[in-house]
Design an enzyme around this catalytic site. Structure first.
Site, PDB file in Angstrom:
ATOM      1  N   ARG A  96      24.801 -11.850  17.686  1.00 30.44           N
ATOM      2  CA  ARG A  96      25.949 -11.241  18.188  1.00 30.44           C
ATOM      3  C   ARG A  96      25.766 -10.891  19.695  1.00 30.44           C
ATOM      4  NH1 ARG A  96      26.740  -7.363  12.828  1.00 30.44           N
ATOM      5  NH2 ARG A  96      28.142  -8.870  11.776  1.00 30.44           N
ATOM      6  N   HIS A 100      33.648 -15.522  15.935  1.00 27.16           N
ATOM      7  CA  HIS A 100      32.432 -15.612  15.130  1.00 27.16           C
ATOM      8  C   HIS A 100      31.241 -14.827  15.281  1.00 27.16           C
ATOM      9  CE1 HIS A 100      30.390 -18.590  18.408  1.00 27.16           C
ATOM     10  NE2 HIS A 100      31.014 -17.402  18.917  1.00 27.16           N
ATOM     11  N   GLU A 101      30.297 -14.758  14.462  1.00 28.70           N
ATOM     12  CA  GLU A 101      29.265 -13.783  14.077  1.00 28.70           C
ATOM     13  C   GLU A 101      29.979 -12.359  13.951  1.00 28.70           C
ATOM     14  OE1 GLU A 101      26.924 -15.368  13.503  1.00 28.70           O
ATOM     15  OE2 GLU A 101      27.081 -17.039  14.714  1.00 28.70           O
ATOM     16  N   GLY A 102      30.891 -12.186  13.281  1.00 30.68           N
ATOM     17  CA  GLY A 102      31.614 -11.256  12.785  1.00 30.68           C
ATOM     18  C   GLY A 102      32.656 -10.673  13.707  1.00 30.68           C
ATOM     19  N   GLN A 121      33.272  -5.692  13.747  1.00 28.78           N
ATOM     20  CA  GLN A 121      32.484  -5.021  14.453  1.00 28.78           C
ATOM     21  C   GLN A 121      32.860  -3.702  14.736  1.00 28.78           C
ATOM     22  OE1 GLN A 121      29.723  -6.538  16.055  1.00 28.78           O
ATOM     23  NE2 GLN A 121      30.396  -8.547  15.059  1.00 28.78           N
TER      24      GLN A 121
END
Length: 618
Positions: free
Chosen positions: A325, A469-471, A476
């Site tokens: 992240r 991407h990555e959450g 978040q």
């Protein structure tokens, strides 16, 4: 990339963060500013020579599958080779595993050059994150066989979380792992399982850049009744290599049953393969005396080695996810920075129009560079404020990692908790606002910016992924308001508030910054008031209905803090660069920080306009 980026990094590292002071600590005692500069010089050179010239090439020559392997341009192979040979994959690792024991802050700064030059070619973000997870949670054999070859550049790594039917809802994954025969626990590489399932959106999931690809796969171990455990608590983590290895990490010559099901064709990041992978479909069956009976008695299923304890997979994976992240935040930042530098160069050379006022009414006067127009300056200042503010945040977070590793017990714990609170912002804020910077870079170019003759449209396309991407952005926001600001009875929030208050107190001593200091103090009070109001009755439905506006306001306040602290240091110097930082700080406080009030109003009042919209009314 130009000298502007290096100058900005040098200022933030040496004048603001004073990272050279880390060399007084035992872990970094062999280093100095000279060694730090040598690393940055190397990264800058490789990025300039091996990455930047091919950024457009990898955008137009997308990865393709020839039926046996994925084909990437030769430039990508050369770039990976140069990056691996630079030692950056193991830059922050211990000497005894081949690392340089560099501060993570320097590693992050060095990698910034590659993200600015061609984020699509990519550097080692996932590979390093994968190896770091195994160094932290793997067995000595797993570290030796998988992590060390990754850090040496022989292997690369992925993270395999999402599934086509589950997306970001990891509790709904259905990939299953069953023990590989009666002696499954005796394998020297760890308890051995057979995996079956499908994973989607796997970056770098198939290629020929390295000898092997180490997939870290989340899967569930069925219970005695054959059913998968519900929720995320039943998720375990497995090492599933593309090619099987022995206990020393040497290739055995046998392919694991991991098959490419398809390549995703993306808006941006086109140079990076993004894949759908099938585990255990039988295309590459693994059989032999070394392995157990498998899922159905015929050796079916991909071989995977469990990391750590059953059911703890998601906790281990967060080690890599949090690293990724912050890496995404840096990628978003540098894409914004690349667009800013390109539009700044364009604005200085493109002539059009004449100044407003009497002098500009004379058509005989030559047109002026568009940078002289107030609205173009507004767009450039916004980009500078977004991108350099985001870069300050990324390097500040990297410095917290070094404090967590080498500070005393109290300082390390404080750094850990601050990093927990700031990680959703470090990922999400640049993803939104440096994307806006890319949009402004297109606008500065006018119609030319909308063509492929100039690079700014590609920067925007590449950056659009980073909110996903990555959450995703929404995830978040839920993490920030639903967990991070509440954890440990709000201690992380209090620590952040104390650091902001310290900057406010110092900035009040500078007459030119006193008004900004007061504005920041007021903004933080407003964030705290909204936080309390959101959770006033403990109802998560109402509290989290406006989590994204909360995160936007929180992020703007954090970036205002970054700018005020940077301006406090810049005010001691002189010259155009220091004046530019002070002006960017002024811009952020006058044009950006006032945005937080309407965002916080809907949080404070727990406005349910969005939550209560009937599905059928759309």
């Amino acid at each position: 990339m130009g000298q502007g980026l290096r100058a900005a990094i040098d200022f933030l590292l040496y004048e603001w963060l004073r990272v050279q002071a880390l060399t007084t600590r035992a872990r970094y005692a062999d280093h100095s500013r000279e060694t730090f500069d040598a690393v940055l010089d190397t990264c800058e050179r490789i990025a300039r020579e091996k990455y930047a010239p091919f950024n457009r090439l990898v955008d137009t020559e997308e990865p393709r599958f020839d039926g046996e392997k994925v084909i990437l341009p030769a430039a990508t192979h050369e770039a990976w080779k140069a990056y691996a040979e630079s030692g950056m994959l193991s830059a922050a690792q211990d000497y005894d595993v081949g690392g340089m024991q560099l501060p993570y802050t320097i590693e992050a700064a060095g990698n910034a050059f590659f993200a600015a030059a061609s984020v699509s070619i990519g550097a080692g973000m996932l590979t390093v994150g994968n190896a770091n997870l195994l160094m932290a949670h793997g067995t000595p054999a797993q570290r030796r066989a998988f992590a060390l070859p990754e850090l040496a550049g022989r292997f690369s790594g992925t993270m395999c979380l999402s599934e086509p039917q589950a997306g970001s809802s990891l509790s709904d994954i259905t990939t299953r792992a069953v023990p590989d025969g009666d002696g499954y626990e005796a394998d020297p590489l760890g308890p051995r399982y057979r995996l079956r399932g499908n994973k989607m959106w796997i970056s770098a999931g198939e290629h020929e850049l390295t000898d092997n690809i180490v997939h870290l796969v989340l899967a569930k171990i069925p219970g005695p009744d054959g059913r998968l455990p519900p929720g995320v608590k039943g998720i375990s983590l497995f090492i599933v290599p593309k090619r099987l290895v022995d206990a020393e990490g040497r290739l055995t010559g046998q392919r694991n049953d991991v098959a490419l099901a398809g390549l995703n064709h993306k808006c941006g990041w086109r140079g990076t393969t993004n894949t759908l992978l099938n585990f255990g479909e039988g295309r590459y069956p693994v059989t032999g005396a070394a392995f157990g009976s498998g899922l159905d008695g015929r050796g079916a299923g991909a071989i995977g080695y469990r990391v750590g304890a059953p059911g703890e997979g998601l906790r281990y994976m967060f080690h890599m996810m949090n690293e990724a992240r912050i890496g995404v935040g840096m990628a978003a930042t540098m894409l914004g920075m690349a667009g800013y530098r390109a539009s700044l160069d364009y604005a200085r050379t493109r002539t059009q129009g004449r100044p407003i006022g009497p002098a500009g009414k004379d058509p005989a006067q030559p047109p002026v560079p568009i940078i002289q127009h107030a609205d173009v300056k507004r767009m450039l200042l916004a980009q500078k404020a977004y991108c350099e503010g985001a870069l300050a945040l990324q390097l500040y977070c990297a410095r917290l990692v070094d404090e967590q590793r080498t500070g005393d017990t109290a300082a390390a714990d404080e750094a850990r908790l601050l990093l927990e609170v700031l990680t959703p912002i470090a990922k999400s804020w640049p993803s939104e606002w440096c994307l806006e910077a890319n949009s402004l870079a297109i606008q500065v170019h006018g119609g030319y910016g909308y063509t492929r003759d100039f690079p700014v449209e590609q920067y925007w396309r590449d950056n659009r992924l980073n909110m996903i991407h990555e959450g995703t952005h929404g995830i978040q926001a839920l993490d920030l308001l639903g967990r991070k600001v509440l954890m440990e009875q709000g201690r992380g929030l209090a620590l952040l508030g104390a650091r902001i208050a310290a900057t406010v107190a110092q900035a009040r001593e500078e007459p030119a910054l006193a008004a900004h200091a007061q504005a920041l103090a007021d903004a933080w009070d407003a964030v705290l008031a909204a936080t309390r109001a959101a959770w006033a009755d403990g109802d998560p439905t109402a509290a989290l209905a406006n989590a994204v506006p909360y995160m936007q306001a929180f992020g703007h306040t954090v970036i205002a803090w970054m700018w005020l602290d940077v301006a406090r240091v810049a005010a001691r110097g002189d010259g155009p660069a220091h004046r530019g930082r002070l002006q960017a700080c002024r811009y952020f406080f006058h044009y950006e920080l006032p945005r937080i009030e309407p965002w916080l109003r809907v949080v404070r009042t727990r406005d349910l306009t969005c939550a209560e919209m009937p599905d059928e009314a759309f």
